[in-house]
Write a protein that holds these residues in place. Sequence first.
Motif, short mmCIF file in Angstrom:
data_model
loop_
_atom_site.label_atom_id
_atom_site.label_comp_id
_atom_site.label_asym_id
_atom_site.label_seq_id
_atom_site.Cartn_x
_atom_site.Cartn_y
_atom_site.Cartn_z
N ILE A 171 0.83 -1.21 0.00
CA ILE A 171 0.00 0.00 0.00
C ILE A 171 0.86 1.26 0.00
O ILE A 171 0.56 2.23 -0.70
CB ILE A 171 -0.93 -0.01 1.23
N ARG A 194 2.32 2.37 -6.21
CA ARG A 194 1.08 3.00 -6.66
C ARG A 194 0.99 2.74 -8.16
O ARG A 194 1.86 3.17 -8.91
CB ARG A 194 1.09 4.49 -6.35
N ARG A 217 7.67 4.06 -4.33
CA ARG A 217 8.01 5.10 -3.36
C ARG A 217 8.80 4.47 -2.21
O ARG A 217 8.26 4.23 -1.13
CB ARG A 217 6.74 5.77 -2.85
N ILE A 265 -6.04 10.83 10.35
CA ILE A 265 -5.27 9.68 10.81
C ILE A 265 -4.82 9.92 12.25
O ILE A 265 -4.74 8.99 13.06
CB ILE A 265 -4.11 9.39 9.83
N ALA A 289 -7.85 9.16 14.41
CA ALA A 289 -8.12 7.74 14.55
C ALA A 289 -7.11 7.09 15.48
O ALA A 289 -7.48 6.33 16.37
CB ALA A 289 -8.06 7.09 13.18
N MET A 291 -7.88 7.91 18.98
CA MET A 291 -8.98 7.13 19.56
C MET A 291 -8.48 5.78 20.07
O MET A 291 -8.82 5.36 21.18
CB MET A 291 -10.05 6.90 18.50
N VAL A 292 -7.69 5.10 19.25
CA VAL A 292 -7.20 3.78 19.67
C VAL A 292 -6.27 3.92 20.87
O VAL A 292 -6.42 3.24 21.89
CB VAL A 292 -6.48 3.08 18.50
N LEU A 334 -9.00 -3.26 2.26
CA LEU A 334 -7.56 -3.42 2.09
C LEU A 334 -7.26 -4.59 1.16
O LEU A 334 -6.34 -4.52 0.34
CB LEU A 334 -6.90 -3.70 3.44
N GLY A 339 -11.99 3.56 15.94
CA GLY A 339 -10.74 4.27 15.67
C GLY A 339 -9.91 3.53 14.63
O GLY A 339 -9.38 4.12 13.70
N MET A 340 -9.82 2.22 14.79
CA MET A 340 -9.04 1.40 13.86
C MET A 340 -9.62 1.51 12.46
O MET A 340 -8.88 1.61 11.48
CB MET A 340 -9.12 -0.05 14.35
N LEU A 343 -11.40 3.99 11.14
CA LEU A 343 -11.08 5.31 10.57
C LEU A 343 -9.61 5.36 10.18
O LEU A 343 -9.24 5.92 9.15
CB LEU A 343 -11.36 6.41 11.59
N PHE A 344 -8.76 4.75 11.01
CA PHE A 344 -7.32 4.77 10.73
C PHE A 344 -7.05 4.10 9.38
O PHE A 344 -6.34 4.65 8.54
CB PHE A 344 -6.56 4.05 11.85
N GLN A 367 -9.04 3.55 6.86
CA GLN A 367 -9.57 4.33 5.74
C GLN A 367 -8.62 5.45 5.36
O GLN A 367 -8.31 5.67 4.19
CB GLN A 367 -10.91 4.94 6.11
N ASN A 368 -8.13 6.17 6.37
CA ASN A 368 -7.29 7.32 6.09
C ASN A 368 -5.89 6.92 5.67
O ASN A 368 -5.21 7.64 4.95
CB ASN A 368 -7.26 8.25 7.28
N TYR A 369 -5.47 5.75 6.12
CA TYR A 369 -4.21 5.18 5.67
C TYR A 369 -4.26 4.96 4.15
O TYR A 369 -3.33 5.33 3.42
CB TYR A 369 -4.00 3.89 6.45
N ILE A 370 -5.39 4.44 3.68
CA ILE A 370 -5.54 4.24 2.24
C ILE A 370 -5.60 5.59 1.51
O ILE A 370 -4.97 5.78 0.47
CB ILE A 370 -6.81 3.42 1.95
N LEU A 430 -4.24 8.39 2.34
CA LEU A 430 -2.91 9.00 2.30
C LEU A 430 -1.98 8.26 1.36
O LEU A 430 -1.26 8.86 0.57
CB LEU A 430 -2.30 9.00 3.70
N ALA A 431 -1.98 6.93 1.47
CA ALA A 431 -0.98 6.17 0.72
C ALA A 431 -1.40 5.96 -0.73
O ALA A 431 -0.55 5.90 -1.60
CB ALA A 431 -0.74 4.82 1.40
N GLN A 432 -2.70 5.83 -0.98
CA GLN A 432 -3.14 5.63 -2.36
C GLN A 432 -3.89 6.88 -2.82
O GLN A 432 -3.27 7.84 -3.21
CB GLN A 432 -4.00 4.37 -2.46
N PHE A 437 -11.84 3.99 -1.07
CA PHE A 437 -11.63 3.68 0.35
C PHE A 437 -12.93 3.49 1.13
O PHE A 437 -12.93 2.98 2.23
CB PHE A 437 -10.80 4.79 0.99
N PHE A 475 -16.77 0.39 4.39
CA PHE A 475 -17.75 0.80 5.40
C PHE A 475 -19.13 0.22 5.10
O PHE A 475 -19.75 -0.44 5.93
CB PHE A 475 -17.79 2.32 5.50
#
Lengths: 407, 302
Positions: free
Chosen positions: A21, A25, A36, A369, A372, A375-376, B47, B110-111, B113-114, B116-119, B121-123, B226, B230
């Motif tokens: 990931i 890309r 990358r 991020i 999130a 939160m964890v 993912l 939280g996990m 959302l994490f 989703q945002n990881y994707i 950012l990275a993609q 992404f 959900f």
Amino acid sequence: MQGLKQSIITSLWFMFLTFPIMVVRVNTIENTIEWRWMNLAYVGVGIFILSYVWRWALARKEAKQYETVSTDKPKKQLWISRAMEEPAVARPALAVAFAVSAILPLLVSTYQTNIFISFLLYIILGLGLNIIVGVAGLLFLGHAAFYAIGAYSYALLNHYFGIGFWVALPLGGLFACLGGILLAFPVLRLRGDYLAIVTLGFGEIIRLVLENWSTLTGGPSGISNIDRPGLFGMELSVADANIYIYYIVLGLAIVTIISVQRLKNSRIGRALQALREDEIACQAMGIDRVTVKLMAFGLGTAWAGLAGVIFAAKTTFINPASFTFMESAIILSIVVLGGMGSNLGVILGSAFLVLMPEYLRAFSEYRMIIFASAMVLMMVFRPQGLIAPKGRKYHIDDPDLVKEGDA
Amino acid sequence: MDWDFFIELGLGGLTRGSIYALIAIGYTMVYGIIELINFAHGEIYMLGAFTGLIVAGVMGIYGFPAVAILLMAIVIAVLYCAAYGYTMEKVAYKPLRGAARLSPLISAIGMSLFLQNYIILAQTSDFLPFPALIPDFEFMEPIAHIFGSTDLVIVVASASSMAALTLFIKFTKLGKAMRATAQNRKMAMLLGINADKIISTTFIIGSSLAALGGVLISTHSGQLNFMIGFIAGVKAFTAAVLGGIGSIPGAMLGGLFLGLAESYAAGYISSDYEDVFAFSLLVIFLIFRPSGILGKAPVEKV
């Protein structure tokens, strides 16, 4: 040495895990691959450091658990909540906070005022949700839907009937409150995870209906040209209207803070807290579960409706995209980060989640991020939130009773 | 009554339902063992789809044949998602054993959302095209317009992996240990079952099935972003609830039921309200029969 080895293994594991990931890309249309490799290095170094911190924090948490078992000391509070307990500190602090917020829009730009309006809106939303989640202990994941009900009731009333802001404000709160009670009726028997899922489903149903009922709500493109609130028939420029809305929100936020504070120590508030602690015991004490749950939902969602009306008036344009599950999650994380059941916590939480990302522009990409992960991490290391909620303390003045208690 | 239309909707519902069932198994297994709604399970599915896309994209550029790409995409996505599921449990849920009930649920949100945002950012947060990897079979020609080779592969792959899982749970030692842990974790630990290992296995199996579903459905729908996790997650959870949460055959049945119900509702009522229909079914079931079709009503302990 042991720690070093473990950290290296963890960091290698995460480099493997994030490899496809983070590094690759592909563009399947132009048939190009972008490699990358630097990302892999960042992940490696970042995780190496984090794993040290993580293990240190876990060890500290475990040590603390033993400590509280053996000595039974009261829980440590954050300095700010200890300071707020001292009237000598708290009163001037409140006065300064009030004075600063009262003159703020005269000092800063329109853009800044806008940020503060959304900060205050999130405080109102957070405090409302706090009644349901923090005080009554009902996990509620559909808060954004009631925010939407408020916003749409103003937008629709304004669009179709030309009703103004000041009439719509109580109506929006009322509709959201009624919606909350309507939702609460069928879910009375549910609790915990099931309740969370049903409220999530309900929130999504409302959003999807708003999105698909195009003839009434304008569908995904929403409703535009909503009137700004008027001030005795005066025409305000956009900047002035902004300042005016700021004061409305500030007033509502203060009203919210005071009423939620008073609610918590009232008869209803204590019934809500009893419900949170133990539902069956609470019923055995003669508290009607049905009424209390309905009250929790009604009282909590009404604030979301009020905030929604103001939101619609502020942006003059709304569409369903503003009321997704993400929004509910953000409000929930404000409550959780701040400390469930604590008002000061909600204010700190929204400052942390709304104001900070605005002023750390460089981080805005990483905002969600950070949310999130916070939160964890919060759940793992400080489940009580920044400000731990406290029960009411009762002092016994009668010396005889105290003696009996000791014996 | 138009029977062709009816059958067409039924077949569409079958494809949909098998994917829901695949994801629902992960929810149901985790819930059965640690009583946690793993909110981030839908994100594992997402993912899986993204990993599959990356593998398919890279191999496609180097000119591998479609069948090799499909197999490789599935294998790598399954392995990676198993690893993600395992790590997620270690990071977000294991430190919370024995905490108040709300804590792991919030940690799971939280996990989710994490990831989703990881994707993002990275993609990217855009919709990406996913190549069609399953070639047309000639024998499917007469009904290909309503039930193509992709649908057939989805139904067969999910049915066979679910059958394999059922056999695994019924006959292997690990499967027996899983059933024991689901019934009574403390007792199982007293009898020498390593509960941590069982929980990890549960996450690994659930995530692998979700990844399989992710790759298959993306090649069917031809696009992904992404957010797909959900909606699919909530629907699969609905399927798990419909069947009776905690029961694996229930999840399969619930998945099929939801798929068919949705397909018919979209066909005969309105396709705009398809998702509303699924959510309403969830709410109705939770209110009137929270134990689901196959589940037993829990006894309230005082």
